[in-house]
Enzyme design. Structure first.
Site, mmCIF file in Angstrom:
data_model
loop_
_atom_site.group_PDB
_atom_site.id
_atom_site.type_symbol
_atom_site.label_atom_id
_atom_site.label_comp_id
_atom_site.label_asym_id
_atom_site.label_seq_id
_atom_site.Cartn_x
_atom_site.Cartn_y
_atom_site.Cartn_z
ATOM 1 C CG LEU A 252 -17.519 2.752 3.548
ATOM 2 C CD1 LEU A 252 -16.985 4.003 3.630
ATOM 3 C CD2 LEU A 252 -18.637 2.769 4.540
ATOM 4 C CB ILE B 58 -11.002 -1.957 7.746
ATOM 5 C CG1 ILE B 58 -11.115 -3.109 6.533
ATOM 6 C CG2 ILE B 58 -10.448 -2.840 9.121
ATOM 7 C CD1 ILE B 58 -9.595 -3.805 6.260
ATOM 8 C CE1 TYR C 73 -3.317 -2.625 0.349
ATOM 9 C CE2 TYR C 73 -3.997 -1.719 2.428
ATOM 10 C CZ TYR C 73 -4.205 -2.686 1.337
ATOM 11 O OH TYR C 73 -5.175 -3.545 1.473
HETATM 12 N N1 NAP Z 1 -7.300 -7.462 1.628
HETATM 13 C C1 NAP Z 1 -7.575 -7.072 0.474
HETATM 14 O O1 NAP Z 1 -7.420 -7.748 -0.516
HETATM 15 C C2 NAP Z 1 -8.158 -5.666 0.578
HETATM 16 C C3 NAP Z 1 -8.650 -5.114 -0.767
HETATM 17 C C4 NAP Z 1 -9.384 -3.921 -0.704
HETATM 18 C C5 NAP Z 1 -9.325 -3.244 0.477
HETATM 19 N N2 NAP Z 1 -8.622 -3.645 1.627
HETATM 20 C C6 NAP Z 1 -8.601 -2.686 2.835
HETATM 21 O O2 NAP Z 1 -9.827 -2.433 3.269
HETATM 22 C C7 NAP Z 1 -10.008 -0.865 3.189
HETATM 23 C C8 NAP Z 1 -11.205 -0.135 2.887
HETATM 24 O O3 NAP Z 1 -11.661 -0.613 1.372
HETATM 25 P P1 NAP Z 1 -11.427 0.266 0.262
HETATM 26 O O4 NAP Z 1 -10.595 1.338 0.549
HETATM 27 O O5 NAP Z 1 -11.433 -0.521 -1.089
HETATM 28 O O6 NAP Z 1 -13.055 0.794 0.103
HETATM 29 P P2 NAP Z 1 -14.161 1.461 1.163
HETATM 30 O O7 NAP Z 1 -13.763 1.672 2.317
HETATM 31 O O8 NAP Z 1 -15.414 0.869 0.762
HETATM 32 O O9 NAP Z 1 -14.474 2.874 0.453
HETATM 33 C C9 NAP Z 1 -13.637 4.067 0.358
HETATM 34 C C10 NAP Z 1 -14.127 5.202 -0.357
HETATM 35 O O10 NAP Z 1 -15.308 5.590 0.648
HETATM 36 C C11 NAP Z 1 -15.147 7.062 0.874
HETATM 37 N N3 NAP Z 1 -15.648 7.379 2.092
HETATM 38 C C12 NAP Z 1 -15.338 7.019 3.287
HETATM 39 N N4 NAP Z 1 -15.955 7.320 4.249
HETATM 40 C C13 NAP Z 1 -17.170 7.956 3.507
HETATM 41 C C14 NAP Z 1 -18.290 8.510 4.186
HETATM 42 N N5 NAP Z 1 -18.648 8.643 5.287
HETATM 43 N N6 NAP Z 1 -19.327 9.079 2.962
HETATM 44 C C15 NAP Z 1 -19.211 8.965 1.497
HETATM 45 N N7 NAP Z 1 -17.941 8.390 1.228
HETATM 46 C C16 NAP Z 1 -17.064 8.063 2.186
HETATM 47 C C17 NAP Z 1 -13.645 7.301 0.830
HETATM 48 O O11 NAP Z 1 -13.543 8.789 0.113
HETATM 49 P P3 NAP Z 1 -12.429 9.477 0.733
HETATM 50 O O12 NAP Z 1 -10.825 8.855 0.674
HETATM 51 O O13 NAP Z 1 -12.252 10.574 -0.093
HETATM 52 O O14 NAP Z 1 -12.625 10.281 2.167
HETATM 53 C C18 NAP Z 1 -13.150 6.377 -0.270
HETATM 54 O O15 NAP Z 1 -13.578 6.967 -1.650
HETATM 55 C C19 NAP Z 1 -8.846 -0.575 2.258
HETATM 56 O O16 NAP Z 1 -8.264 0.799 2.359
HETATM 57 C C20 NAP Z 1 -7.772 -1.633 2.745
HETATM 58 O O17 NAP Z 1 -7.273 -1.134 4.008
HETATM 59 C C21 NAP Z 1 -8.207 -4.895 1.637
#
Ligand code: NAP
Length: 267
Positions: free
Chosen positions: A185, A223, A50
């Site tokens: 999300l 998360i 990351y």
């Molecule tokens: N193990 C794996 O293979 C894997 C794969 C994917 C993800 N992950 C982990 O899971 C974490 C979360 O997943 P993700 O980053 O893919 O997606 P997510 O958490 O579902 O979505 C992130 C998005 O949601 C927005 N957001 C956050 N809070 C919000 C709110 N209250 N209202 C409106 N929009 C909001 C963020 O915007 P802003 O950033 O502009 O605030 C960003 O664009 C990752 O960061 C990573 O640590 C792990």
């Protein structure tokens, strides 16, 4: 970790029920994580790929938050020497140990026994308090357990009302494996879904808060990632309301095996 509840892992160790994701949290990792720690985020999820580990390390150091009060999750890649990568992750984070080390995804052709053995060694040496997997199917977890007798504490998978699996839920219940919910999300893709918006209105909350709360109330550990301060504030503000059983059932019914990443690798 004052204020945020903990849950017990199958090793007896405790883990917060909620944390911050950091994939693409690269604009100002240290500043954003520092703000999250100030708000009381009790857990940070990262990975060797990351690019956020050094910033997280700096933020923790500067924050003055005691090591026992912050739960750190990181990962090794499928092509890594898992033991060596654990050590380099610790160097990047500037930490003596992590709370949870995961195999990021299974190797292309197998369950990743060598990776698992590397993590078991790291655990025995105290470099990781607990070990687990990510993006694993039930069959692949069975293979790891059969060959090692070591049950992962967590399977970190994509998980939201729009994409989840009863089979995985039952399996994890039986094995006492916690589902850590990534992309909870839906990377914002389903926040405007009218059925979700209606439920959010009913509780005077946002769609994002309902998605986070849906996870927490059912024992899954979300998360969510947020760069923006207003999002960070909103996402942690979910511990003073309860979604009714009936609405949880409605939310569960939104399942369409949706994946923001393309497909659910476990389903
Ligand atoms: N193990 C794996 O293979 C894997 C794969 C994917 C993800 N992950 C982990 O899971 C974490 C979360 O997943 P993700 O980053 O893919 O997606 P997510 O958490 O579902 O979505 C992130 C998005 O949601 C927005 N957001 C956050 N809070 C919000 C709110 N209250 N209202 C409106 N929009 C909001 C963020 O915007 P802003 O950033 O502009 O605030 C960003 O664009 C990752 O960061 C990573 O640590 C792990």
């Amino acid at each position: 970790m004052a204020g945020i509840p903990l849950l017990k892992l199958n090793t007896g160790n405790m883990m917060p029920v909620f944390g911050l994701g950091t994939w693409q949290l690269t604009r100002d990792t240290a500043g954003t994580v520092a703000y999250a720690l100030k708000l009381g985020y009790p857990m940070i999820d990262t990975s060797s790929d990351y690019g956020t580990q050094p910033g997280i390390g700096r933020a923790i150091k500067k924050s003055g938050v005691g090591r026992g009060s912050i739960y750190i999750v990181t990962k090794v890649e499928e092509t890594d020497d898992a033991y060596a990568r654990t050590k380099s992750n610790l160097r990047e984070l500037g930490l003596e140990y992590v709370d949870l080390m995961l195999i990021h995804r299974p190797p292309f052709t197998a369950a990743g026994q060598e990776l698992w053995d590397g993590l078991i060694q790291a655990k025995h040496e105290g470099l990781a308090r607990d070990i687990g997997v990510s993006n694993y199917s039930t069959g692949l977890i069975d293979e790891l357990i059969a060959a090692s007798d070591e049950v992962p504490v967590v399977n970190q998978i994509e998980w939201s009302p729009f994409g989840h699996s009863e089979e995985m839920e039952k399996y994890c219940d039986e094995k006492e494996i916690i589902i850590q919910a990534y992309s909870p999300l839906t990377r914002t893709n389903r926040l405007e879904d009218e059925r979700l918006v209606q439920i959010a209105k009913k509780y005077n909350r946002t769609s994002a808060q309902i998605l986070i709360r849906w996870n927490i109330q059912q024992g899954y550990v979300p998360i969510p990632k947020a760069n923006q301060r207003k999002h960070l504030e909103e996402d942690i503000d979910v511990f003073d309301f309860e979604i009714s059983k009936r609405d949880l059932i409605v939310l569960n019914g939104l399942n369409e095996r949706y994946s923001a990443l393309g497909s659910l690798p476990y389903a």
